[in-house]
Design a protein around this motif. Structure first.
Motif, short mmCIF file in Angstrom:
data_model
loop_
_atom_site.label_atom_id
_atom_site.label_comp_id
_atom_site.label_asym_id
_atom_site.label_seq_id
_atom_site.Cartn_x
_atom_site.Cartn_y
_atom_site.Cartn_z
N LEU A 6 1.18 -0.68 -0.17
CA LEU A 6 -0.03 -0.24 -0.49
C LEU A 6 1.10 1.41 0.14
CD1 LEU A 6 -2.03 -1.26 2.39
CD2 LEU A 6 -2.86 -1.19 -0.13
N ASN A 7 1.90 1.53 -1.25
CA ASN A 7 1.88 3.14 -0.92
C ASN A 7 2.38 3.08 -2.41
OD1 ASN A 7 4.25 1.13 -3.12
ND2 ASN A 7 5.32 0.37 -1.01
N LYS A 8 2.96 4.30 -2.73
CA LYS A 8 2.51 5.27 -4.35
C LYS A 8 3.33 4.34 -5.11
CE LYS A 8 2.23 9.59 -2.83
NZ LYS A 8 2.47 11.13 -2.84
N PRO A 164 -10.08 -5.40 -13.68
CA PRO A 164 -10.98 -4.89 -13.11
C PRO A 164 -10.40 -5.06 -11.80
CG PRO A 164 -11.99 -5.77 -14.43
CD PRO A 164 -10.77 -6.09 -15.17
N GLU A 165 -9.55 -6.30 -11.04
CA GLU A 165 -8.31 -6.24 -10.61
C GLU A 165 -7.68 -5.24 -10.37
OE1 GLU A 165 -6.02 -10.07 -8.49
OE2 GLU A 165 -7.16 -10.23 -10.65
N LEU A 166 -6.84 -5.03 -10.96
CA LEU A 166 -5.47 -3.64 -10.82
C LEU A 166 -6.83 -2.69 -10.14
CD1 LEU A 166 -3.35 -4.22 -14.36
CD2 LEU A 166 -3.20 -4.57 -11.83
N GLU A 167 -7.43 -2.78 -11.17
CA GLU A 167 -8.61 -1.36 -10.75
C GLU A 167 -8.67 -1.08 -9.41
OE1 GLU A 167 -11.30 -0.57 -13.59
OE2 GLU A 167 -9.75 0.72 -14.82
N ARG A 168 -9.11 -2.21 -9.22
CA ARG A 168 -9.60 -2.11 -7.53
C ARG A 168 -8.13 -2.49 -6.71
NH1 ARG A 168 -12.46 -6.69 -9.34
NH2 ARG A 168 -11.19 -8.23 -8.49
N HIS A 169 -6.93 -2.90 -6.72
CA HIS A 169 -5.72 -2.96 -5.75
C HIS A 169 -5.65 -1.28 -5.83
CE1 HIS A 169 -5.54 -7.34 -5.36
NE2 HIS A 169 -4.88 -7.08 -6.27
N MET A 170 -5.53 -0.73 -7.03
CA MET A 170 -5.65 0.85 -7.05
C MET A 170 -5.93 1.47 -6.18
SD MET A 170 -4.43 1.25 -11.54
CE MET A 170 -4.88 2.85 -11.18
N LYS A 171 -7.44 1.26 -5.96
CA LYS A 171 -8.52 2.01 -5.58
C LYS A 171 -8.04 1.22 -4.07
CE LYS A 171 -13.46 2.74 -5.08
NZ LYS A 171 -14.81 2.37 -5.69
N ARG A 172 -7.37 0.88 -3.76
CA ARG A 172 -7.55 0.56 -2.24
C ARG A 172 -6.35 1.38 -2.25
NH1 ARG A 172 -5.00 -3.85 0.19
NH2 ARG A 172 -4.08 -4.88 -1.49
N ILE A 173 -5.37 1.58 -2.61
CA ILE A 173 -4.04 2.10 -1.88
C ILE A 173 -4.43 3.40 -2.90
CG2 ILE A 173 -1.13 2.57 -2.97
CD1 ILE A 173 -1.66 -0.43 -4.59
N ASP A 174 -5.57 3.72 -2.76
CA ASP A 174 -5.51 5.21 -3.45
C ASP A 174 -6.64 5.64 -1.90
OD1 ASP A 174 -4.43 7.38 -5.45
OD2 ASP A 174 -6.27 6.37 -7.06
N LEU A 175 -7.79 5.04 -1.62
CA LEU A 175 -8.32 5.20 -0.16
C LEU A 175 -7.43 4.97 0.63
CD1 LEU A 175 -11.09 5.75 0.27
CD2 LEU A 175 -10.80 2.80 1.15
N HIS A 176 -6.09 3.58 0.70
CA HIS A 176 -4.90 3.94 1.96
C HIS A 176 -3.99 5.58 2.57
CE1 HIS A 176 -2.09 2.15 4.81
NE2 HIS A 176 -1.05 2.12 4.35
N LEU A 177 -3.72 6.03 0.67
CA LEU A 177 -2.76 6.75 0.41
C LEU A 177 -3.43 8.50 1.33
CD1 LEU A 177 -0.52 6.30 -2.82
CD2 LEU A 177 -0.29 6.11 -0.15
#
Length: 202
Positions: A6-8, A164-177
Motif C-alpha cells: 500500500l504505497n505510491k 478490474p482486479e488492478l483497478e480494485r487494488h489501485m482504489k484500495r491503495i488510493d484510499l489508504h494513501l
C-alpha cells in the motif's frame, strides 16, 4: 494476483500495468473481429459447397442411374493423385487453403466399357474435387473456431479479470494513501496546537 504493497511505488506500478493491458486490448479485439469475419466467410463458403455437393449427387442420380448397378465395376475409374495445401497466415493463425488438385482418370478396355463411362468419370472427378474442397474448408473452419475461442478467452481475461482486479487494488491503495494524508494533516494540526499551548505558558 498477489496483494500489492500500500504505497505510491506500488500504485505507479499498477497504473503502468493497467495502461499496458489497455493498449494491448484493442489489438486483441481487432484480431478477434478479423477472425470472426473470416470464420463467417468460411462458414458461408462451406454451406455453398455442401449445397453444390448435394446438387451434384442429385445430378448423378438423375443422369446416371446405371451407376447404382453393383455388377458394373466403377472403382478405380478416377483417383486423386495429388492435393496441394497452401498455408495462409491470418493475424498469426495458420490456415489451410486449397491449391491444385490433380485427379487422374483410368481408362478401361473399349469393348467392355459401357458408353456412359466417360460421363461417369467426369461426374466422379467433379465429386472428388468438391470432396477435397469440403475437407479443407472444414479443417479451416475448425482452426478458426479454435482461434476465435482462444482470442475471446484472452479478451475476457484482460477486460473482465485482470484490468478490474488492478483497478480494485489501485482504489484500495488510493484510499489508504488518502487516509494516511488526512491522518498526517490531523497530526500536524495537533502538534501545532500543542506547540502553541506550550509557548503560551509562562
Amino acid at each position: 494476483m498477489q496483494k500489492p504493497a500500500l504505497n505510491k511505488s506500488s500504485l505507479s506500478h499498477l497504473e503502468r500495468q493497467r495502461s499496458m493491458y489497455q493498449r494491448y486490448l484493442p489489438a486483441l479485439e481487432m484480431k478477434q473481429r478479423l477472425l470472426l469475419t473470416q470464420r463467417k466467410q468460411t462458414g458461408q463458403r462451406l454451406a455453398t459447397l455442401r449445397q453444390r455437393i448435394n446438387e451434384q449427387q442429385a445430378t448423378i442420380g438423375r443422369d446416371l442411374p446405371m451407376m447404382a448397378d453393383e455388377d458394373i465395376a466403377l472403382t478405380g475409374l478416377v483417383e486423386v493423385e495429388d492435393v496441394e495445401i497452401v498455408q495462409e497466415n491470418l493475424v498469426g493463425v495458420s490456415l489451410p487453403a486449397l491449391g491444385n488438385v490433380r485427379i487422374s482418370r483410368h481408362s478401361c478396355p473399349l469393348l467392355v466399357q459401357p458408353h456412359w463411362v466417360d460421363q461417369a468419370q467426369d461426374q466422379l472427378a467433379a465429386a472428388m474435387q468438391l470432396e477435397v474442397e469440403r475437407r479443407v474448408l472444414e479443417r479451416r473452419l475448425t482452426l478458426l473456431d479454435d482461434a476465435v475461442r482462444l482470442i475471446t478467452q484472452r479478451i475476457n481475461l484482460f477486460s473482465r479479470v485482470m484490468i478490474p482486479e488492478l483497478e480494485r487494488h489501485m482504489k484500495r491503495i488510493d484510499l489508504h494513501l488518502s487516509d494516511q494524508e488526512r491522518a498526517a494533516v490531523v497530526r500536524a494540526k495537533l502538534a501545532k496546537q500543542k506547540l502553541a499551548r506550550t509557548e503560551a505558558r509562562p
